[in-house]
Design a protein around this motif. Structure first.
Motif, PDB file in Angstrom:
ATOM      1  N   THR A 187      -3.007  -0.711   5.148  1.00  0.00           N
ATOM      2  CA  THR A 187      -3.591  -0.963   3.828  1.00  0.00           C
ATOM      3  C   THR A 187      -5.050  -0.484   3.845  1.00  0.00           C
ATOM      4  OG1 THR A 187      -2.197  -2.918   3.635  1.00  0.00           O
ATOM      5  CG2 THR A 187      -4.086  -2.792   2.148  1.00  0.00           C
ATOM      6  N   PRO A 225       6.672   0.004  14.418  1.00  0.00           N
ATOM      7  CA  PRO A 225       7.097   0.989  15.410  1.00  0.00           C
ATOM      8  C   PRO A 225       8.587   1.262  15.221  1.00  0.00           C
ATOM      9  CG  PRO A 225       5.890  -0.836  16.435  1.00  0.00           C
ATOM     10  CD  PRO A 225       6.170  -1.238  15.023  1.00  0.00           C
ATOM     11  N   ILE A 251       0.833  -1.219   0.000  1.00  0.00           N
ATOM     12  CA  ILE A 251       0.000   0.000   0.000  1.00  0.00           C
ATOM     13  C   ILE A 251       0.866   1.267   0.000  1.00  0.00           C
ATOM     14  CG2 ILE A 251      -0.283   0.130   2.515  1.00  0.00           C
ATOM     15  CD1 ILE A 251      -3.021   0.986  -0.024  1.00  0.00           C
ATOM     16  N   THR A 252       2.014   1.225   0.669  1.00  0.00           N
ATOM     17  CA  THR A 252       2.860   2.427   0.725  1.00  0.00           C
ATOM     18  C   THR A 252       3.228   2.882  -0.683  1.00  0.00           C
ATOM     19  OG1 THR A 252       3.703   1.627   2.816  1.00  0.00           O
ATOM     20  CG2 THR A 252       4.943   3.396   1.773  1.00  0.00           C
TER      21      THR A 252
HETATM   22  C1  WTA Z   1       2.091  -1.327  11.403  1.00  0.00           C
HETATM   23  C2  WTA Z   1       1.567  -0.262   6.057  1.00  0.00           C
HETATM   24  C3  WTA Z   1       3.997   1.527  14.156  1.00  0.00           C
HETATM   25  C4  WTA Z   1       0.831  -1.448  12.246  1.00  0.00           C
HETATM   26  C5  WTA Z   1       1.396   1.237   5.785  1.00  0.00           C
HETATM   27  C6  WTA Z   1      -0.273  -1.475  11.215  1.00  0.00           C
HETATM   28  C7  WTA Z   1       3.099   0.837  12.175  1.00  0.00           C
HETATM   29  C8  WTA Z   1       0.374  -2.269  10.094  1.00  0.00           C
HETATM   30  C9  WTA Z   1       3.393   2.081  11.583  1.00  0.00           C
HETATM   31  C10 WTA Z   1      -0.208  -1.980   8.747  1.00  0.00           C
HETATM   32  C11 WTA Z   1       4.055   3.068  12.393  1.00  0.00           C
HETATM   33  C12 WTA Z   1       2.395   0.826  10.120  1.00  0.00           C
HETATM   34  N1  WTA Z   1       4.325   2.737  13.660  1.00  0.00           N
HETATM   35  N2  WTA Z   1       3.405   0.566  13.452  1.00  0.00           N
HETATM   36  N3  WTA Z   1       4.400   4.251  11.916  1.00  0.00           N
HETATM   37  N4  WTA Z   1       2.943   2.043  10.309  1.00  0.00           N
HETATM   38  N5  WTA Z   1       2.495   0.083  11.230  1.00  0.00           N
HETATM   39  O1  WTA Z   1      -1.273  -2.715   6.013  1.00  0.00           O
HETATM   40  O2  WTA Z   1       0.876  -2.656  12.967  1.00  0.00           O
HETATM   41  O3  WTA Z   1       1.141  -3.191   5.440  1.00  0.00           O
HETATM   42  O4  WTA Z   1      -1.462  -2.074  11.667  1.00  0.00           O
HETATM   43  O5  WTA Z   1       0.334  -0.887   5.961  1.00  0.00           O
HETATM   44  O6  WTA Z   1       1.759  -1.881  10.141  1.00  0.00           O
HETATM   45  O7  WTA Z   1       0.523  -2.628   7.746  1.00  0.00           O
HETATM   46  P1  WTA Z   1       0.162  -2.426   6.215  1.00  0.00           P
END
Ligand code: WTA
Length: 674
Positions: A449, A422, A343-344
């Motif tokens: 996401t 984190p 998603i990023t």
């Molecule tokens: C974690 C990624 C701490 C969190 C954009 C979330 C984070 C999951 C952070 C989503 C952050 C994402 N600090 N934990 N800055 N950003 N997370 O869907 O557990 O791949 O629920 O999206 O990543 O992961 P996803």
């Protein structure tokens, strides 16, 4: 007094003086979270920022006032959308909220490609560089907005010719090459829904996703470079499509020139598909709430879920957050060093930067290839001003040492970002000092996401506490709830979002019940994020990790149950339990406890085979770091694997009451694993 006691005493004094020692949700990941150390941005870094300008326009004097204003969220989003997107037909209503279903910018006619490309080619930005592409072997190619516009139009026409229509799904299995954003935009242009699958996922993972969304056409390439080697992607795509009856055509982009096997009639080279295609293609006028893409993400149970995002709200939410948080300006060189397969990359490599008319770096390969300073070299050569990456990358750079970034001039950088996990304060400080030279604010952005864009994140003028993503952005609202659904402070609880937001997921493809159950059933009309979080006395959020059985390996979400099913699908495995363990670089590593079928002899060779098997089922990132052969795994009487107990035992912690287990003796058996 022996010298070592002096050291211990000094360390004790430091900890006592600096603040609390907090523990992360998953046992034993101890991180020093320093609540008292606040980094206040300098005057220069705040002046003339996009957010400051907006505040002046709206006569808002302080940050607190701004957050308050954002609390009037329907007014706020109405106002914000005016600066960012152009509707074909304006909306009648900002939002329609029938929990858990939402519509944003109701009644608007729209297509995100209008904002990402069409509007720019009518202005001076026509010849502005949109992407600076660098392949791993070193070749560079620049795409202006006009170049992209033409390539997208040609591919959109080619897709139409192949019979792809509005609402049809298209699978995309491509590495970090310019054809990836081009394919995505070509789908969006004609109203087709793209489903990108990370090129590091296995053939089987790609097949499952293609079958779930019933893609008509898929994109892939011959092979691509990773750490100097070639990854044979077409071969994997062939394996997947063999058992994907919905797929009528495979469009193959030529990346390395490798010879590939060919299915006449089904396979088409990218260049042949666009040959003779007109350079213009009308952008389909859609409803602002029509789907733009599906992106599959892991959950606690079952197969990955296809998260649905829609055109209008997603365009507003992603572009707003990039413009404010990273203060994106016309002259910036933006580098979101993620992969578009996640998603990023969707939000902050493809859609938001293009909507804002930015220039972005797109890099194909590994960060440490051919040397550990590849990234710093890229930053120096292109004069990157804004860098966005993950704590895992920062920690690996820390390990390689300061000498690598120190070889390069990084003075163009003005803001740094972090996402995915984190960030421990040690990595934060290193990033701040060694990369940012103590003059770049660090934007620790929390989102998912499902949220589509940043939710909890600083603005350039927010005072920072290393390790905290600070507060929800204006227009967004988060809370920490206890189990009874009451807001709590200074204790770990459930992170929730209390009202809808524009980039919000619109559901799980073909599975409305799972959508309701996963996100909306624990608390009334409130979105459950699945992260354990603490809100401190200043209202700062400290994300501590997943609350559920989802692993976060190098910032990537992997369901424990998915790895378990991959292991169990091996003919010699009877049962498997998978847990996450703290890992210095990756955040978490995967440990698995495997019960073999009767008569199977455990061996190191079999461990190797099982790792490879998981790699084949899911992709390399899901391969367990540790495999232990055990006689049994602890389970409840209903047969549910007790991962919490296994994790406690593996970490040497108190396993708690085991009397409710069906097989308590299995707990001690874990330590006899081999
Ligand atoms: C974690 C990624 C701490 C969190 C954009 C979330 C984070 C999951 C952070 C989503 C952050 C994402 N600090 N934990 N800055 N950003 N997370 O869907 O557990 O791949 O629920 O999206 O990543 O992961 P996803």
């Amino acid at each position: 007094m022996p010298i070592r006691y002096v050291f211990v005493y000094l360390l004790y004094l430091c900890v006592m003086r600096e603040g609390k020692v907090e523990y992360m949700a998953k046992e034993n990941i101890s991180v020093l979270m320093d609540e008292k150390r606040v980094f206040t941005p300098s005057k220069e870094s705040v002046e003339n920022t996009n957010v400051k300008q907006w505040m002046e326009k709206h006569n808002i004097k302080t940050l607190d006032e701004l957050y308050k204003k954002g609390g009037d969220w329907q007014w706020f989003w109405d106002e914000i959308s005016k600066d960012l997107v152009e509707w074909y037909r304006p909306y009648k209503k900002v939002v329609e909220w029938n929990p858990p279903w939402v519509k944003w910018f109701v009644g608007a006619e729209y297509n995100i490609v209008h904002d990402a490309l069409d509007k720019h080619v009518k202005t001076w930005r026509k010849n502005k560089v949109a992407f600076i592409y660098e392949g791993e072997p070193g070749e560079v190619k620049k795409y202006t907005y006009n170049d992209l516009y033409i390539e997208v139009n040609k591919m959109a026409n080619a897709l139409k010719k192949l019979g792809v229509k509005k609402g049809d799904r298209v699978g995309i299995y491509l590495p970090m090459v310019p054809e990836l954003p081009i394919a995505m935009l070509a789908c969006a242009k004609i109203g087709a829904v793209h489903s990108v699958v990370f090129s590091g996922f296995s053939a089987l993972a790609f097949r499952d996703r293609v079958n779930d969304c019933e893609a008509k056409v898929v994109f892939t390439c011959d092979s691509f470079y990773r750490r100097g080697k070639k990854v044979q992607l077409k071969k994997q795509a062939d394996e997947a499509v063999e058992n994907a009856p919905s797929v009528k055509h495979v469009i193959v982009c030529k990346r390395t020139g490798d010879t590939v096997s060919w299915n006449e009639g089904r396979d088409i080279w990218w260049d042949d598909a666009i040959k003779d295609m007109p350079k213009e293609c009308e952008t389909e006028h859609l409803d602002a709430n029509d789907p733009l893409f599906f992106l599959y993400t892991s959950g606690t149970t079952g197969k990955p879920k296809g998260i649905i995002h829609a055109h209008g709200g997603y365009a507003v939410g992603t572009s707003y957050t990039l413009k404010w948080v990273f203060d994106m300006k016309e002259e910036d060189i933006w580098w979101c060093a993620a992969d578009i397969g996640w998603i990023t990359g969707h939000s902050y490599i493809v859609y938001a930067p293009l909507i804002l008319g930015a220039t972005s770096v797109l890099y194909e390969g590994a960060p440490d290839w051919p040397q550990p300073d590849r990234w710093w070299d890229i930053i120096e050569r292109y004069g990157v001003t804004l860098l966005y990456t993950s704590p895992t990358s920062i920690r690996s750079f820390m390990r390689q040492g300061e000498e690598w970034p120190d070889k390069h001039d990084l003075s163009t950088l003005r803001l740094l970002g972090s996402v995915g996990e984190p960030i421990n304060p040690e990595a934060w400080m290193w990033y701040y000092k060694v990369i940012g030279k103590e003059h770049c604010q660090i934007m620790d952005t929390w989102w998912q996401t499902e949220t589509g864009h940043f939710v909890i994140s600083p603005l350039p003028l927010t005072p920072l506490k290393p390790g905290s993503a600070t507060r929800p952005l204006p227009g967004l609202s988060a809370e920490v709830f206890n189990e009874e659904g009451k807001p709590i402070q200074n204790a770990g609880g459930n992170l929730v979002l209390t009202h809808p937001w524009p980039g919000m997921l619109r559901g799980i493809y073909k599975n409305p019940d799972r959508y309701q159950e996963t996100y909306w059933s624990k608390f009334d009309n409130t979105y459950l994020a699945g992260d354990v979080t603490r809100k401190d006395s200043d209202g700062f959020f400290w994300i501590q990790g997943r609350a559920d059985d989802v692993l976060n390996v190098s910032g990537h979400r992997i369901g424990n149950s998915e790895v378990e099913s991959a292991l169990v699908s091996h003919p010699l495995v009877a049962e498997a339990a998978v847990i996450g363990k703290p890992h210095e670089i990756k955040g978490e590593s995967i440990a698995s406890f495997v019960v073999l079928r009767k008569g199977t002899t455990p061996s190191e060779e079999l461990k190797k085979q099982l790792r490879e098997h998981v790699g084949k089922e899911m992709g390399k990132i899901a391969r367990p770091d540790e495999i232990w052969f055990v006689n049994d795994v602890p389970k409840t009487r209903s047969g549910k694997i007790m991962r919490r107990v296994i994790r406690a035992k593996a970490m040497g912690n108190d396993v708690g009451d085991t009397s409710t287990l069906a097989n308590p003796e299995a707990v001690d058996g874990l330590s006899k694993g081999q």
